[in-house]
Scaffold this motif. Sequence first.
Motif, PDB file in Angstrom:
ATOM      1  N   VAL A   2       0.834  -1.193   0.000  1.00  0.00           N
ATOM      2  CA  VAL A   2       0.000   0.000   0.000  1.00  0.00           C
ATOM      3  C   VAL A   2       0.872   1.248   0.000  1.00  0.00           C
ATOM      4  CG1 VAL A   2      -1.748   1.294   1.262  1.00  0.00           C
ATOM      5  CG2 VAL A   2      -1.828  -1.209   1.226  1.00  0.00           C
ATOM      6  N   SER A   3       0.554   2.181  -0.885  1.00  0.00           N
ATOM      7  CA  SER A   3       1.302   3.441  -0.940  1.00  0.00           C
ATOM      8  C   SER A   3       0.578   4.505  -0.137  1.00  0.00           C
ATOM      9  CB  SER A   3       1.431   3.912  -2.395  1.00  0.00           C
ATOM     10  OG  SER A   3       2.023   5.200  -2.434  1.00  0.00           O
ATOM     11  N   TYR A   4       1.341   5.189   0.717  1.00  0.00           N
ATOM     12  CA  TYR A   4       0.765   6.248   1.535  1.00  0.00           C
ATOM     13  C   TYR A   4       1.093   7.628   0.971  1.00  0.00           C
ATOM     14  CZ  TYR A   4      -0.095   2.555   4.911  1.00  0.00           C
ATOM     15  OH  TYR A   4      -0.532   1.417   5.522  1.00  0.00           O
ATOM     16  N   VAL A   5       1.621   7.671  -0.243  1.00  0.00           N
ATOM     17  CA  VAL A   5       1.968   8.940  -0.871  1.00  0.00           C
ATOM     18  C   VAL A   5       0.695   9.656  -1.314  1.00  0.00           C
ATOM     19  CG1 VAL A   5       3.118  10.023  -2.847  1.00  0.00           C
ATOM     20  CG2 VAL A   5       4.217   8.128  -1.638  1.00  0.00           C
ATOM     21  N   ILE A   6       0.627  10.953  -1.031  1.00  0.00           N
ATOM     22  CA  ILE A   6      -0.491  11.783  -1.494  1.00  0.00           C
ATOM     23  C   ILE A   6      -0.047  12.445  -2.796  1.00  0.00           C
ATOM     24  CG2 ILE A   6      -1.987  13.726  -0.937  1.00  0.00           C
ATOM     25  CD1 ILE A   6      -1.424  13.124   2.023  1.00  0.00           C
ATOM     26  N   PRO A   7      -0.603  12.035  -3.933  1.00  0.00           N
ATOM     27  CA  PRO A   7      -0.109  12.510  -5.236  1.00  0.00           C
ATOM     28  C   PRO A   7      -0.024  14.026  -5.358  1.00  0.00           C
ATOM     29  CG  PRO A   7      -1.632  10.701  -5.537  1.00  0.00           C
ATOM     30  CD  PRO A   7      -1.704  11.056  -4.086  1.00  0.00           C
ATOM     31  N   ASN A   8      -1.075  14.750  -4.978  1.00  0.00           N
ATOM     32  CA  ASN A   8      -1.037  16.197  -5.143  1.00  0.00           C
ATOM     33  C   ASN A   8      -0.073  16.877  -4.183  1.00  0.00           C
ATOM     34  OD1 ASN A   8      -2.672  16.389  -7.343  1.00  0.00           O
ATOM     35  ND2 ASN A   8      -4.544  16.821  -6.192  1.00  0.00           N
ATOM     36  N   LEU A   9       0.165  16.265  -3.021  1.00  0.00           N
ATOM     37  CA  LEU A   9       1.181  16.811  -2.121  1.00  0.00           C
ATOM     38  C   LEU A   9       2.558  16.609  -2.727  1.00  0.00           C
ATOM     39  CD1 LEU A   9       1.914  18.137   0.525  1.00  0.00           C
ATOM     40  CD2 LEU A   9       1.817  15.902   1.638  1.00  0.00           C
ATOM     41  N   ALA A  10       2.770  15.442  -3.337  1.00  0.00           N
ATOM     42  CA  ALA A  10       4.035  15.191  -4.031  1.00  0.00           C
ATOM     43  C   ALA A  10       4.216  16.171  -5.185  1.00  0.00           C
ATOM     44  CB  ALA A  10       4.066  13.749  -4.545  1.00  0.00           C
ATOM     45  N   ASN A  11       3.116  16.445  -5.926  1.00  0.00           N
ATOM     46  CA  ASN A  11       3.197  17.418  -7.019  1.00  0.00           C
ATOM     47  C   ASN A  11       3.500  18.825  -6.499  1.00  0.00           C
ATOM     48  OD1 ASN A  11       2.704  15.636  -9.160  1.00  0.00           O
ATOM     49  ND2 ASN A  11       0.480  15.768  -8.884  1.00  0.00           N
ATOM     50  N   ALA A  12       2.953  19.176  -5.349  1.00  0.00           N
ATOM     51  CA  ALA A  12       3.228  20.483  -4.759  1.00  0.00           C
ATOM     52  C   ALA A  12       4.704  20.607  -4.410  1.00  0.00           C
ATOM     53  CB  ALA A  12       2.368  20.698  -3.515  1.00  0.00           C
ATOM     54  N   CYS A  13       5.275  19.537  -3.863  1.00  0.00           N
ATOM     55  CA  CYS A  13       6.709  19.549  -3.536  1.00  0.00           C
ATOM     56  C   CYS A  13       7.551  19.695  -4.800  1.00  0.00           C
ATOM     57  CB  CYS A  13       7.092  18.272  -2.798  1.00  0.00           C
ATOM     58  SG  CYS A  13       6.379  18.137  -1.143  1.00  0.00           S
ATOM     59  N   ARG A  14       7.149  19.012  -5.865  1.00  0.00           N
ATOM     60  CA  ARG A  14       7.879  19.114  -7.132  1.00  0.00           C
ATOM     61  C   ARG A  14       7.767  20.519  -7.706  1.00  0.00           C
ATOM     62  NH1 ARG A  14       5.289  14.610 -10.656  1.00  0.00           N
ATOM     63  NH2 ARG A  14       6.808  15.344 -12.215  1.00  0.00           N
ATOM     64  N   ILE A  15       6.596  21.128  -7.579  1.00  0.00           N
ATOM     65  CA  ILE A  15       6.412  22.510  -8.048  1.00  0.00           C
ATOM     66  C   ILE A  15       7.341  23.447  -7.294  1.00  0.00           C
ATOM     67  CG2 ILE A  15       4.814  24.470  -7.956  1.00  0.00           C
ATOM     68  CD1 ILE A  15       2.586  22.569  -8.820  1.00  0.00           C
ATOM     69  N   LEU A  16       7.419  23.294  -5.986  1.00  0.00           N
ATOM     70  CA  LEU A  16       8.300  24.150  -5.185  1.00  0.00           C
ATOM     71  C   LEU A  16       9.749  23.986  -5.617  1.00  0.00           C
ATOM     72  CD1 LEU A  16       6.787  23.741  -1.603  1.00  0.00           C
ATOM     73  CD2 LEU A  16       6.686  25.758  -3.071  1.00  0.00           C
TER      74      LEU A  16
END
Length: 261
Positions: A2-16
């Motif tokens: 099971v993945s606990y990664v939140i996709p949009n939070l990961a995308n926000a980090c990549r944007i930053l």
Amino acid sequence: MVSYVIPNLANACRILSLVTESDQGLSLSELEQRLAVPRTTAFRILQTLCQEQVLEKHGKRYLAGAQLFKMGLSLLSSQRLQQQALPMLQQLALTTGLTAHLALPHAKGALLVEVCDSPNPLRLAARPGNIADFNCSAAGKVFLAFHHFDQLPALAAAGLFKQRTANSLVQPQQLITELQRVLARGYASDEMEYHEDVRCLAVPVRNSQGTVVAAVGITGPSALYAKKTQTDLIASVKQTAIDIALSTYRPQLVANSARGQ
């Protein structure tokens, strides 16, 4: 798995990461292409980051915002504070014969970031990374007095005041009297309130604006602590707090003083 990664939070980090790596900032179209996400998703993330002031929009381009700069400066300041404090804490431990520590404010109490053990065989102190309770640690009381004096009922209701020993102060009214003493004396004490037979003393460290940003303290077994002169201990810790503040936030004053000698 099971993945606990939140996709949009990961995308926000990549944007930053992408925005901070670009001197001119990036547009919505550029971010959409680099992230390979739908335009509406990228737009919503950008709007959220702008609302939180982590990013700012200038024309069509997104740049690092005030809050992001503030977080970065805060991190650098904390790192510099620790670096400057370490040799002074070591000296304080040698001078007093007690364990010396540096703590930073935390939402749940005082976060220990540096600990220099006593040269004596009896050593009783938490390790860096531990969070000492607000109400029964000397450093925690420093932060209560200077940052949360008007929030005692709310903190008590949140369960942040712990009964560690029979001496622990857990009622807001008790703490008001104690914190008034802290403000008047310029230091806080833990009289066997966190651990049985352990005493502690802590003094605020202020930045160049006078804001309390840390606390420096000493800890030791009551038997060893009782052999020391209280006024001498207070003077030593206060001087260390001043020295740490000057070397961290007013290094030019220290340099000028050294040249004057």
